[in-house]
Design a protein around this motif. Sequence first.
Motif, PDB file in Angstrom:
ATOM      1  N   ILE A  32     -24.500  11.508   9.671  1.00 47.24           N
ATOM      2  CA  ILE A  32     -24.040  10.163   9.989  1.00 47.24           C
ATOM      3  C   ILE A  32     -23.901  10.044  11.512  1.00 47.24           C
ATOM      4  O   ILE A  32     -23.860  11.054  12.205  1.00 47.24           O
ATOM      5  CB  ILE A  32     -22.713   9.823   9.269  1.00 47.24           C
ATOM      6  N   PRO A  33     -23.831   8.823  12.027  1.00 46.36           N
ATOM      7  CA  PRO A  33     -23.670   8.665  13.475  1.00 46.36           C
ATOM      8  C   PRO A  33     -22.406   9.375  13.975  1.00 46.36           C
ATOM      9  O   PRO A  33     -21.437   9.543  13.225  1.00 46.36           O
ATOM     10  CB  PRO A  33     -23.555   7.146  13.656  1.00 46.36           C
ATOM     11  N   SER A  34     -22.414   9.745  15.236  1.00 48.29           N
ATOM     12  CA  SER A  34     -21.271  10.443  15.825  1.00 48.29           C
ATOM     13  C   SER A  34     -20.042   9.538  15.844  1.00 48.29           C
ATOM     14  O   SER A  34     -20.145   8.312  15.740  1.00 48.29           O
ATOM     15  CB  SER A  34     -21.599  10.880  17.254  1.00 48.29           C
ATOM     16  N   VAL A  35     -18.888  10.160  16.008  1.00 48.57           N
ATOM     17  CA  VAL A  35     -17.628   9.427  16.076  1.00 48.57           C
ATOM     18  C   VAL A  35     -17.689   8.406  17.205  1.00 48.57           C
ATOM     19  O   VAL A  35     -17.327   7.241  17.017  1.00 48.57           O
ATOM     20  CB  VAL A  35     -16.446  10.401  16.282  1.00 48.57           C
ATOM     21  N   ARG A  36     -18.171   8.823  18.363  1.00 41.69           N
ATOM     22  CA  ARG A  36     -18.245   7.908  19.512  1.00 41.69           C
ATOM     23  C   ARG A  36     -19.186   6.733  19.248  1.00 41.69           C
ATOM     24  O   ARG A  36     -18.892   5.592  19.573  1.00 41.69           O
ATOM     25  CB  ARG A  36     -18.683   8.668  20.763  1.00 41.69           C
ATOM     26  N   LYS A  37     -20.334   7.037  18.645  1.00 47.24           N
ATOM     27  CA  LYS A  37     -21.296   5.971  18.355  1.00 47.24           C
ATOM     28  C   LYS A  37     -20.717   4.974  17.355  1.00 47.24           C
ATOM     29  O   LYS A  37     -20.849   3.763  17.533  1.00 47.24           O
ATOM     30  CB  LYS A  37     -22.604   6.564  17.826  1.00 47.24           C
ATOM     31  N   PHE A  71     -21.939  15.023   7.833  1.00 43.58           N
ATOM     32  CA  PHE A  71     -23.049  14.771   6.926  1.00 43.58           C
ATOM     33  C   PHE A  71     -22.524  14.236   5.602  1.00 43.58           C
ATOM     34  O   PHE A  71     -21.426  14.570   5.180  1.00 43.58           O
ATOM     35  CB  PHE A  71     -23.826  16.073   6.667  1.00 43.58           C
ATOM     36  N   VAL A  72     -23.358  13.431   4.928  1.00 35.87           N
ATOM     37  CA  VAL A  72     -23.021  12.922   3.604  1.00 35.87           C
ATOM     38  C   VAL A  72     -23.192  14.067   2.609  1.00 35.87           C
ATOM     39  O   VAL A  72     -24.157  14.826   2.672  1.00 35.87           O
ATOM     40  CB  VAL A  72     -23.945  11.738   3.214  1.00 35.87           C
ATOM     41  N   THR A  73     -22.243  14.173   1.683  1.00 38.30           N
ATOM     42  CA  THR A  73     -22.309  15.226   0.679  1.00 38.30           C
ATOM     43  C   THR A  73     -23.630  15.172  -0.086  1.00 38.30           C
ATOM     44  O   THR A  73     -24.241  14.108  -0.214  1.00 38.30           O
ATOM     45  CB  THR A  73     -21.135  15.128  -0.315  1.00 38.30           C
ATOM     46  N   GLU A  74     -24.021  16.301  -0.602  1.00 35.74           N
ATOM     47  CA  GLU A  74     -25.218  16.366  -1.434  1.00 35.74           C
ATOM     48  C   GLU A  74     -24.846  16.405  -2.915  1.00 35.74           C
ATOM     49  O   GLU A  74     -25.715  16.570  -3.773  1.00 35.74           O
ATOM     50  CB  GLU A  74     -26.049  17.585  -1.034  1.00 35.74           C
TER      51      GLU A  74
END
Length: 121
Positions: A32-37, A71-74
């Motif tokens: 996923i996008p970074s915290v800052r982004k 990352f999104v869980t798999e």
Amino acid sequence: MEFKDNIPIYLQIEQYLYRQIALEKMKAGEKIPSVRKLALELTVNVNTVQRALQQMNDQGILYTKRGEGNFVTEDIELLAKTKQTLIDNQLDEFVQNMAKLGVERDSLVTVLEKYLKESEE
């Protein structure tokens, strides 16, 4: 994103991310996008985004790879369960709103079917 005053922002960010995952705009195993982004995109404080992501990590929806990000869980079952929870929440809100408008529970299906039929035309 427009935030509601009566719900903490971090919870609204969580819900936004859950919807992105349910709609598969963020797929299983995807970074996923970074915290800052995310903070820049949503125009919120970095700490607020971090709190939302931490909650999602605690629930197992996201996982962190040290030095790489979130990352999104798999876990497909967990993702399906999360999507169903979102659907149930929307249905619950719908039923509550209809009750406020005086629509009886017994006639919800009829009202919805009529609406869907008319919206197709």
